[in-house]
Write an enzyme that holds these catalytic residues in place. Sequence first.
Site, PDB file in Angstrom:
ATOM      1  N   ASP A  28       0.819  -1.224   0.000  1.00 29.46           N
ATOM      2  CA  ASP A  28       0.000   0.000   0.000  1.00 29.46           C
ATOM      3  C   ASP A  28       0.848   1.267   0.000  1.00 29.46           C
ATOM      4  O   ASP A  28       0.410   2.309   0.495  1.00 29.46           O
ATOM      5  CB  ASP A  28      -0.949   0.029   1.212  1.00 29.46           C
TER       6      ASP A  28
ATOM      7  N   HIS B  86      -4.055  -1.353  -6.597  1.00 34.20           N
ATOM      8  CA  HIS B  86      -3.382  -0.121  -6.982  1.00 34.20           C
ATOM      9  C   HIS B  86      -4.408   0.929  -7.398  1.00 34.20           C
ATOM     10  O   HIS B  86      -5.324   0.645  -8.165  1.00 34.20           O
ATOM     11  CB  HIS B  86      -2.398  -0.381  -8.129  1.00 34.20           C
TER      12      HIS B  86
END
Length: 428
Positions: A13, A41
Site C-alpha cells: 500500500d 493499486h
Amino acid sequence: MSNIVIVGAQWGDEGKGKIADTLAEKADLVVRYQGGNNAGHTLVVNGKKTFLHLIPSGVLHQHTKCVIGHGVVLDPVALDEEITRLQAKGIAISAENLFVSESCTIITSYHKLLDAVRESNTSEKIGTTGKGIGPAYEDKVSRKGIKFKHLFDKDLLRSRLAISLAEKETLFRDLYKVEYPTLEQEFDKLFALGQKLKQYAADTFSIIDKAIAAGKNVVYEGAQGVLLDVDYGTYPFVTSSNTSVAGVYSGATTAGHGFDHVIGITKAYTTRVGEGPFPTELFDDVGKFIQHKGGEIGVTTGRIRRCGWLDLPLLKYSAKCSNLTSIALTKVDVLSDMDTLKVCIGYKYEGKEIYCAYPGIDLYKVEPILVEMEPFSIDETVTKDNMPAALKTYLETIENHVGIPISSLAYGPSREQILFFEDYFKKG
C-alpha cells in the site's frame, strides 16, 4: 533502454501503482511478476480514480503493453471482471496490449474457499485477503497446480482439476464440513472463462526477453511489499510470494538481465493491513489523524490500515533485501501541518541498540527509538527549489539512515503531484 523495478519497501500500500503509472508514460512494457488480485493499486488521473488488482498500471497509456508474468497467481474470474470494468470506462484492453503468461498458476473456487475456512477456523489470524492466493501457491509448489494454458484443453483441465480437488475434497467434507463446487461445476466455469480469456494468453518470457534485446524500456511492477515477502518478511504474517526484487527473476524474466534502477516505494509514514508486529504503530489521535487524512483504507479488502511513524530500521532492511538504488517517497502531504512529527531511527532490543532489522528479529519485543522532527508545511505549489527546510531535513534523515538517495517525492494523489530528482530513463 532502461530496466526498472518498482518494489514496495514496507507492508504494501505504498503507492506503487502511482509511480508505475507515471513511469509507464515512457515505458514500452509494464510487467506484473508476483502476487495476484490481492494487490490493489489506485491511479488518479484528472481527478478520476482507477482501481487495478491484476492488470499492470501501464494500462492507461495507449502505447504501453501490459504483461502478467508467470509468477502471478491468476484468478480468471477476477481478470475477466477487471477487463470488463475497465473497458466499460473506455480504457482500451485487447490482445494487442495485454499479455498473460500461459504458465500463470490458476486460482480456483477451491482455493478461495480453503483460504476462507482456514482463516475462520484458526486462533492465529494471518489477515489473509481471502482471495485464494496462499492455497494457489501451495498447489503450485506441490505440483498440483492448474496453469492458464490448461484452461484451453478440456481433457487436461479436467484431469488437473481432479488432482487439485482430491485432497481438498476431504478437507471440505470431513474437517471443515462446508459445501463446495463439484468438479464438473468448476470445470464448466473455468473452461468457459478459458475460451473467453484465451486471446490474452502469450509466451510472456519471450516477449520480455525480446523487448530488452531490442532496447525497449521495461518497468516491473511489484505487488505488496518486501516486509510481506514469504522469505524476508515478518513471518508468518506474510504473503505467499517473493515480493522483493528476487521475485522479478522467478516470476518474469531471466537473471541474465540486470536492472538499471530498483526503486523502493515507501510512504512518509508506515501502514499495515491485517495482523502482525508493527513497532511504530500509533494508537492515539495522531494515528487516527494520519489514517483519516491519508485515506488509509485497503483497496482490495476495505479494511482500515494501521498507521505509525516511519520506521527507518525496517526501511534499511528492505533496501538491503532488494538492493534498492533509490527511494520514491509518497504521501508526504499527509504529514504536512502536523503538530508533532517523529521518525524511528533504531530499536532497543535485547539490551542493545540496533539500526537495521534482520530476518530473525522479534519485532514484538523491540522498543522503537523515536526522534522528534520539525513539522513542515507544503501545498501543491511545492517545487524542488522552494521546499521547506524542515522537509529537507526530514528527507536527509531518511537518506542518511537508509544509505540511498530519495529519487522522487509524491505530495498528492494525482500523477502530476510528484517531484522527480532523477530521470529513471536516463543512462549514466
